[in-house]
Design a protein around this motif. Sequence first.
Motif, PDB file in Angstrom:
ATOM      1  N   SER A 158     -18.299 -26.953   4.080  1.00 40.41           N
ATOM      2  CA  SER A 158     -18.246 -28.344   4.541  1.00 40.41           C
ATOM      3  C   SER A 158     -19.660 -28.886   4.667  1.00 40.41           C
ATOM      4  CB  SER A 158     -17.516 -28.455   5.883  1.00 40.41           C
ATOM      5  OG  SER A 158     -18.238 -27.792   6.914  1.00 40.41           O
ATOM      6  N   LYS A 159     -19.756 -30.203   4.603  1.00 44.08           N
ATOM      7  CA  LYS A 159     -21.061 -30.855   4.739  1.00 44.08           C
ATOM      8  C   LYS A 159     -21.474 -30.953   6.201  1.00 44.08           C
ATOM      9  CE  LYS A 159     -23.519 -35.100   3.410  1.00 44.08           C
ATOM     10  NZ  LYS A 159     -23.452 -36.330   2.588  1.00 44.08           N
ATOM     11  N   SER A 160     -20.483 -31.091   7.085  1.00 42.75           N
ATOM     12  CA  SER A 160     -20.739 -31.288   8.515  1.00 42.75           C
ATOM     13  C   SER A 160     -19.894 -30.328   9.332  1.00 42.75           C
ATOM     14  CB  SER A 160     -20.426 -32.732   8.923  1.00 42.75           C
ATOM     15  OG  SER A 160     -21.069 -33.659   8.077  1.00 42.75           O
ATOM     16  N   GLU A 161     -20.176 -30.281  10.615  1.00 43.69           N
ATOM     17  CA  GLU A 161     -19.417 -29.414  11.513  1.00 43.69           C
ATOM     18  C   GLU A 161     -17.960 -29.854  11.616  1.00 43.69           C
ATOM     19  OE1 GLU A 161     -19.763 -27.655  16.094  1.00 43.69           O
ATOM     20  OE2 GLU A 161     -21.324 -28.953  15.266  1.00 43.69           O
ATOM     21  N   GLN A 162     -17.722 -31.155  11.612  1.00 46.81           N
ATOM     22  CA  GLN A 162     -16.380 -31.713  11.630  1.00 46.81           C
ATOM     23  C   GLN A 162     -16.072 -32.272  10.243  1.00 46.81           C
ATOM     24  OE1 GLN A 162     -14.485 -31.363  14.360  1.00 46.81           O
ATOM     25  NE2 GLN A 162     -16.200 -30.402  15.433  1.00 46.81           N
ATOM     26  N   TYR A 163     -14.893 -31.973   9.713  1.00 50.93           N
ATOM     27  CA  TYR A 163     -14.579 -32.372   8.348  1.00 50.93           C
ATOM     28  C   TYR A 163     -13.073 -32.515   8.165  1.00 50.93           C
ATOM     29  CZ  TYR A 163     -13.845 -27.329   8.179  1.00 50.93           C
ATOM     30  OH  TYR A 163     -13.431 -26.050   8.460  1.00 50.93           O
ATOM     31  N   TYR A 164     -12.672 -33.156   7.083  1.00 46.11           N
ATOM     32  CA  TYR A 164     -11.250 -33.358   6.797  1.00 46.11           C
ATOM     33  C   TYR A 164     -10.667 -32.083   6.198  1.00 46.11           C
ATOM     34  CZ  TYR A 164      -6.908 -35.107   4.849  1.00 46.11           C
ATOM     35  OH  TYR A 164      -5.578 -35.283   4.551  1.00 46.11           O
ATOM     36  N   TYR A 165      -9.564 -31.616   6.792  1.00 46.87           N
ATOM     37  CA  TYR A 165      -8.860 -30.446   6.286  1.00 46.87           C
ATOM     38  C   TYR A 165      -7.402 -30.565   6.712  1.00 46.87           C
ATOM     39  CZ  TYR A 165      -7.323 -25.564   5.852  1.00 46.87           C
ATOM     40  OH  TYR A 165      -6.633 -24.415   5.537  1.00 46.87           O
ATOM     41  N   ASP A 166      -6.516 -30.798   5.760  1.00 49.94           N
ATOM     42  CA  ASP A 166      -5.100 -30.987   6.050  1.00 49.94           C
ATOM     43  C   ASP A 166      -4.405 -29.627   6.038  1.00 49.94           C
ATOM     44  OD1 ASP A 166      -2.487 -31.771   6.341  1.00 49.94           O
ATOM     45  OD2 ASP A 166      -2.546 -33.286   4.756  1.00 49.94           O
ATOM     46  N   TRP A 167      -4.475 -28.933   7.162  1.00 51.76           N
ATOM     47  CA  TRP A 167      -3.921 -27.583   7.242  1.00 51.76           C
ATOM     48  C   TRP A 167      -2.399 -27.576   7.125  1.00 51.76           C
ATOM     49  CZ3 TRP A 167      -0.608 -26.098  11.243  1.00 51.76           C
ATOM     50  CH2 TRP A 167      -0.506 -26.996  12.315  1.00 51.76           C
ATOM     51  N   GLN A 168      -1.762 -28.645   7.590  1.00 51.24           N
ATOM     52  CA  GLN A 168      -0.294 -28.689   7.543  1.00 51.24           C
ATOM     53  C   GLN A 168       0.228 -28.817   6.115  1.00 51.24           C
ATOM     54  OE1 GLN A 168       0.043 -31.948  10.471  1.00 51.24           O
ATOM     55  NE2 GLN A 168       1.317 -30.572  11.690  1.00 51.24           N
ATOM     56  N   ALA A 169      -0.566 -29.460   5.262  1.00 53.62           N
ATOM     57  CA  ALA A 169      -0.103 -29.704   3.887  1.00 53.62           C
ATOM     58  C   ALA A 169      -0.056 -28.435   3.043  1.00 53.62           C
ATOM     59  CB  ALA A 169      -1.008 -30.731   3.218  1.00 53.62           C
ATOM     60  N   ILE A 170      -0.756 -27.395   3.481  1.00 51.17           N
ATOM     61  CA  ILE A 170      -0.770 -26.166   2.672  1.00 51.17           C
ATOM     62  C   ILE A 170      -0.233 -24.964   3.451  1.00 51.17           C
ATOM     63  CG2 ILE A 170      -2.652 -26.976   1.203  1.00 51.17           C
ATOM     64  CD1 ILE A 170      -4.495 -25.022   2.787  1.00 51.17           C
ATOM     65  N   MET A 171       0.572 -25.214   4.458  1.00 47.91           N
ATOM     66  CA  MET A 171       1.166 -24.101   5.193  1.00 47.91           C
ATOM     67  C   MET A 171       2.005 -23.230   4.253  1.00 47.91           C
ATOM     68  SD  MET A 171       2.226 -25.935   8.807  1.00 47.91           S
ATOM     69  CE  MET A 171       2.637 -24.399   9.669  1.00 47.91           C
ATOM     70  N   GLU A 172       2.121 -21.948   4.582  1.00 47.69           N
ATOM     71  CA  GLU A 172       2.867 -21.039   3.726  1.00 47.69           C
ATOM     72  C   GLU A 172       4.123 -20.530   4.428  1.00 47.69           C
ATOM     73  OE1 GLU A 172       0.946 -16.735   3.936  1.00 47.69           O
ATOM     74  OE2 GLU A 172      -0.590 -18.224   3.436  1.00 47.69           O
ATOM     75  N   THR A 173       5.043 -20.019   3.644  1.00 43.81           N
ATOM     76  CA  THR A 173       6.310 -19.529   4.188  1.00 43.81           C
ATOM     77  C   THR A 173       6.071 -18.314   5.085  1.00 43.81           C
ATOM     78  OG1 THR A 173       7.454 -20.276   2.204  1.00 43.81           O
ATOM     79  CG2 THR A 173       8.609 -18.692   3.601  1.00 43.81           C
ATOM     80  N   LYS A 178      12.771 -16.674  11.844  1.00 41.60           N
ATOM     81  CA  LYS A 178      12.832 -17.607  12.965  1.00 41.60           C
ATOM     82  C   LYS A 178      11.717 -18.640  12.898  1.00 41.60           C
ATOM     83  CE  LYS A 178      14.792 -14.076  16.041  1.00 41.60           C
ATOM     84  NZ  LYS A 178      14.566 -13.309  17.291  1.00 41.60           N
ATOM     85  N   GLN A 179      10.741 -18.387  12.033  1.00 40.01           N
ATOM     86  CA  GLN A 179       9.590 -19.270  11.905  1.00 40.01           C
ATOM     87  C   GLN A 179       9.586 -19.877  10.504  1.00 40.01           C
ATOM     88  OE1 GLN A 179       5.902 -17.172  12.333  1.00 40.01           O
ATOM     89  NE2 GLN A 179       4.629 -19.011  12.355  1.00 40.01           N
ATOM     90  N   LYS A 180       9.605 -21.192  10.412  1.00 43.17           N
ATOM     91  CA  LYS A 180       9.707 -21.851   9.106  1.00 43.17           C
ATOM     92  C   LYS A 180       8.456 -21.651   8.262  1.00 43.17           C
ATOM     93  CE  LYS A 180      13.059 -25.446  10.269  1.00 43.17           C
ATOM     94  NZ  LYS A 180      13.324 -26.912  10.312  1.00 43.17           N
ATOM     95  N   SER A 181       7.310 -21.813   8.862  1.00 44.07           N
ATOM     96  CA  SER A 181       6.066 -21.709   8.109  1.00 44.07           C
ATOM     97  C   SER A 181       4.930 -21.287   9.029  1.00 44.07           C
ATOM     98  CB  SER A 181       5.736 -23.040   7.425  1.00 44.07           C
ATOM     99  OG  SER A 181       5.685 -24.084   8.376  1.00 44.07           O
ATOM    100  N   LYS A 182       3.807 -20.956   8.423  1.00 47.02           N
ATOM    101  CA  LYS A 182       2.648 -20.508   9.197  1.00 47.02           C
ATOM    102  C   LYS A 182       1.377 -21.026   8.543  1.00 47.02           C
ATOM    103  CE  LYS A 182       2.505 -16.105   6.691  1.00 47.02           C
ATOM    104  NZ  LYS A 182       2.633 -14.631   6.792  1.00 47.02           N
ATOM    105  N   ASN A 183       0.302 -20.980   9.297  1.00 47.58           N
ATOM    106  CA  ASN A 183      -0.990 -21.427   8.787  1.00 47.58           C
ATOM    107  C   ASN A 183      -1.367 -20.615   7.544  1.00 47.58           C
ATOM    108  OD1 ASN A 183      -3.375 -22.967   8.830  1.00 47.58           O
ATOM    109  ND2 ASN A 183      -4.472 -21.371   9.933  1.00 47.58           N
ATOM    110  N   ARG A 184      -1.890 -21.288   6.532  1.00 43.35           N
ATOM    111  CA  ARG A 184      -2.274 -20.618   5.296  1.00 43.35           C
ATOM    112  C   ARG A 184      -3.248 -19.479   5.569  1.00 43.35           C
ATOM    113  NH1 ARG A 184      -0.458 -20.289   0.140  1.00 43.35           N
ATOM    114  NH2 ARG A 184       0.437 -22.335   0.631  1.00 43.35           N
ATOM    115  N   ARG A 185      -2.980 -18.291   5.017  1.00 45.52           N
ATOM    116  CA  ARG A 185      -3.855 -17.137   5.147  1.00 45.52           C
ATOM    117  C   ARG A 185      -4.978 -17.178   4.105  1.00 45.52           C
ATOM    118  NH1 ARG A 185      -0.775 -17.495   9.481  1.00 45.52           N
ATOM    119  NH2 ARG A 185      -0.116 -15.493  10.378  1.00 45.52           N
ATOM    120  N   THR A 186      -5.899 -16.228   4.205  1.00 44.58           N
ATOM    121  CA  THR A 186      -7.069 -16.236   3.323  1.00 44.58           C
ATOM    122  C   THR A 186      -6.895 -15.401   2.063  1.00 44.58           C
ATOM    123  OG1 THR A 186      -8.057 -14.448   4.620  1.00 44.58           O
ATOM    124  CG2 THR A 186      -8.710 -16.715   5.180  1.00 44.58           C
ATOM    125  N   VAL A 187      -5.704 -14.868   1.830  1.00 45.44           N
ATOM    126  CA  VAL A 187      -5.410 -14.208   0.561  1.00 45.44           C
ATOM    127  C   VAL A 187      -4.353 -15.028  -0.158  1.00 45.44           C
ATOM    128  CG1 VAL A 187      -4.547 -12.140  -0.577  1.00 45.44           C
ATOM    129  CG2 VAL A 187      -5.982 -11.909   1.460  1.00 45.44           C
TER     130      VAL A 187
END
Length: 264
Positions: A158-173, A178-187
Amino acid sequence: MGDARRILHEMPEGHFECVVTSPPYWGLRDYGIDGQIGAETTVDEYIADLVRLFREVRRTLADDGTLWLNIGDSYTSGGRTWRDADAKNKGRAMDYRAPTPEGLKPKDLIGVPWRLALALQADGWYLRTDIIWNKPNCQPESVKDRPTRAHEYVFLFSKSEQYYYDWQAIMETAADPKQKSKNRRTVWNINTEPYPGSHFAVYPRALVRLCVTAGSRENGRVLDPFFGSGTTGVVCNELGRECVGIELNAEYAELARERLLRGR
């Protein structure tokens, strides 16, 4: 079409919301262009060239923008000065091989991705995460003294400490029913994607799609300073983003133009 090192100087500050790109890897391909990045005599010169280019990229990036950088590693040449074509990958043929970098030995893994990532961090970028792009369908290797390499890196800067990142748009199964989705992992397990053109270093649309989706808003402006066959542009068109691509090789630039017109 042209050299990104020159064209970026003409771009205004803060023009792009997101950058998604994969520069030529050091010592692995010969694109037949004088002054091409990736054909430097030493890995230090290669890193320095990319740091200078991405410094200009950072200037053209919005304050809340991100850079998604795909980069692979390589081994020392072991004293070989050329490389023959491979039956499955004719693009591997090279008229030159860079000498073994100082301090390394024949057969050493060079560690190019992390050398570049730390150099960019030292130059002012925020290094936010490394992502492992695992290739379930990776090309086989004939080596018998190490595992077959089946991954590359994608670094999120990122260019700055605060930046745009839509984490919800890339959530994974999620594995838990019991859990629909989870935060995208690094693999990220993503197959390579063959393209029936003359460009032989195409990263898959599925990989680019995650980066563009998380790093830009609808109608946002995305830059790829190493446009190649135009994969970033194809994905941007699919997702409703504007894409600016820069490509040094005239043949690849034409390939990208035709591919974008076909939309695939």
